[in-house]
Scaffold this motif. Structure first.
Motif, PDB file in Angstrom:
ATOM      1  N   UNK A   1      30.545  17.377   0.322  1.00  0.00           N
ATOM      2  CA  UNK A   1      31.858  16.951  -0.149  1.00  0.00           C
ATOM      3  C   UNK A   1      32.053  17.299  -1.616  1.00  0.00           C
ATOM      4  N   UNK A   2      33.289  17.333  -2.044  1.00  0.00           N
ATOM      5  CA  UNK A   2      33.556  17.606  -3.460  1.00  0.00           C
ATOM      6  C   UNK A   2      33.067  16.435  -4.296  1.00  0.00           C
ATOM      7  N   UNK A   3      32.779  16.679  -5.567  1.00  0.00           N
ATOM      8  CA  UNK A   3      32.284  15.624  -6.449  1.00  0.00           C
ATOM      9  C   UNK A   3      33.218  14.436  -6.538  1.00  0.00           C
ATOM     10  N   UNK A   4      34.522  14.649  -6.331  1.00  0.00           N
ATOM     11  CA  UNK A   4      35.468  13.538  -6.454  1.00  0.00           C
ATOM     12  C   UNK A   4      35.264  12.499  -5.366  1.00  0.00           C
ATOM     13  N   UNK A   5      34.643  12.881  -4.232  1.00  0.00           N
ATOM     14  CA  UNK A   5      34.423  11.922  -3.158  1.00  0.00           C
ATOM     15  C   UNK A   5      33.063  11.237  -3.256  1.00  0.00           C
ATOM     16  N   UNK A   6      32.231  11.654  -4.190  1.00  0.00           N
ATOM     17  CA  UNK A   6      30.910  11.066  -4.347  1.00  0.00           C
ATOM     18  C   UNK A   6      30.965   9.850  -5.261  1.00  0.00           C
ATOM     19  N   UNK A   7      30.048   8.919  -5.070  1.00  0.00           N
ATOM     20  CA  UNK A   7      30.004   7.751  -5.953  1.00  0.00           C
ATOM     21  C   UNK A   7      29.556   8.153  -7.357  1.00  0.00           C
ATOM     22  N   UNK A   8      29.742   7.244  -8.279  1.00  0.00           N
ATOM     23  CA  UNK A   8      29.313   7.470  -9.662  1.00  0.00           C
ATOM     24  C   UNK A   8      27.986   6.774  -9.878  1.00  0.00           C
ATOM     25  N   UNK A   9      27.066   7.448 -10.528  1.00  0.00           N
ATOM     26  CA  UNK A   9      25.784   6.879 -10.895  1.00  0.00           C
ATOM     27  C   UNK A   9      25.875   6.423 -12.346  1.00  0.00           C
ATOM     28  N   UNK A  10      25.481   5.178 -12.615  1.00  0.00           N
ATOM     29  CA  UNK A  10      25.557   4.644 -13.963  1.00  0.00           C
ATOM     30  C   UNK A  10      24.194   4.134 -14.393  1.00  0.00           C
ATOM     31  N   UNK A  11      23.757   4.546 -15.574  1.00  0.00           N
ATOM     32  CA  UNK A  11      22.489   4.125 -16.135  1.00  0.00           C
ATOM     33  C   UNK A  11      22.724   3.436 -17.467  1.00  0.00           C
ATOM     34  N   UNK A  12      21.854   2.465 -17.777  1.00  0.00           N
ATOM     35  CA  UNK A  12      21.948   1.716 -19.030  1.00  0.00           C
ATOM     36  C   UNK A  12      20.616   1.768 -19.749  1.00  0.00           C
ATOM     37  N   UNK A  13      20.664   1.806 -21.088  1.00  0.00           N
ATOM     38  CA  UNK A  13      19.417   1.702 -21.835  1.00  0.00           C
ATOM     39  C   UNK A  13      19.254   0.272 -22.330  1.00  0.00           C
ATOM     40  N   UNK A  14      18.170   0.001 -23.024  1.00  0.00           N
ATOM     41  CA  UNK A  14      17.849  -1.356 -23.467  1.00  0.00           C
ATOM     42  C   UNK A  14      18.896  -1.934 -24.428  1.00  0.00           C
ATOM     43  N   UNK A  15      19.634  -1.053 -25.113  1.00  0.00           N
ATOM     44  CA  UNK A  15      20.661  -1.493 -26.053  1.00  0.00           C
ATOM     45  C   UNK A  15      22.018  -1.678 -25.385  1.00  0.00           C
ATOM     46  N   UNK A  16      22.085  -1.408 -24.087  1.00  0.00           N
ATOM     47  CA  UNK A  16      23.344  -1.574 -23.367  1.00  0.00           C
ATOM     48  C   UNK A  16      24.213  -0.327 -23.348  1.00  0.00           C
ATOM     49  N   UNK A  17      23.722   0.773 -23.930  1.00  0.00           N
ATOM     50  CA  UNK A  17      24.476   2.027 -23.855  1.00  0.00           C
ATOM     51  C   UNK A  17      24.536   2.478 -22.405  1.00  0.00           C
TER      52      UNK A  17
END
Length: 91
Positions: free
Chosen positions: A3-19
């Protein structure tokens, strides 16, 4: 068919500072079981560590929904969909 990227979920990562860093996922959505099965998770991790599976096969077999990589303690902690701890692996 991919599928195109628009139909894929978003992956979200956080660092220890909350970035936060978000990017389009590189795989299709797949179902993860709700319950925790620590024995199955341990067996799936062992097979994955031996190079017998890719990460997505491991995740499905183990029921992994979320993981936390601790670069200070050098561990990766895996959780199931209900939030229960599955296992902690030394990295």
């Amino acid at each position: 068919m991919t599928p195109s990227n628009s139909s894929l979920p978003v992956s979200t990562d956080f660092d220890i500072k909350g970035n936060k860093l978000s990017s389009a996922a590189v795989h299709e959505t797949y179902e993860i079981s709700v319950g925790a099965n620590r024995d199955a998770a341990g067996q799936a991790l062992e097979a994955h560590s031996l190079g017998e599976t890719d990460y997505f096969t491991f995740s499905k077999a183990a029921g992994v929904c979320t993981w936390i990589m601790d670069q200070v303690e050098m561990t990766c902690t895996f959780y199931c969909k209900s939030g229960e701890l599955l296992l902690v692996d030394d990295v």
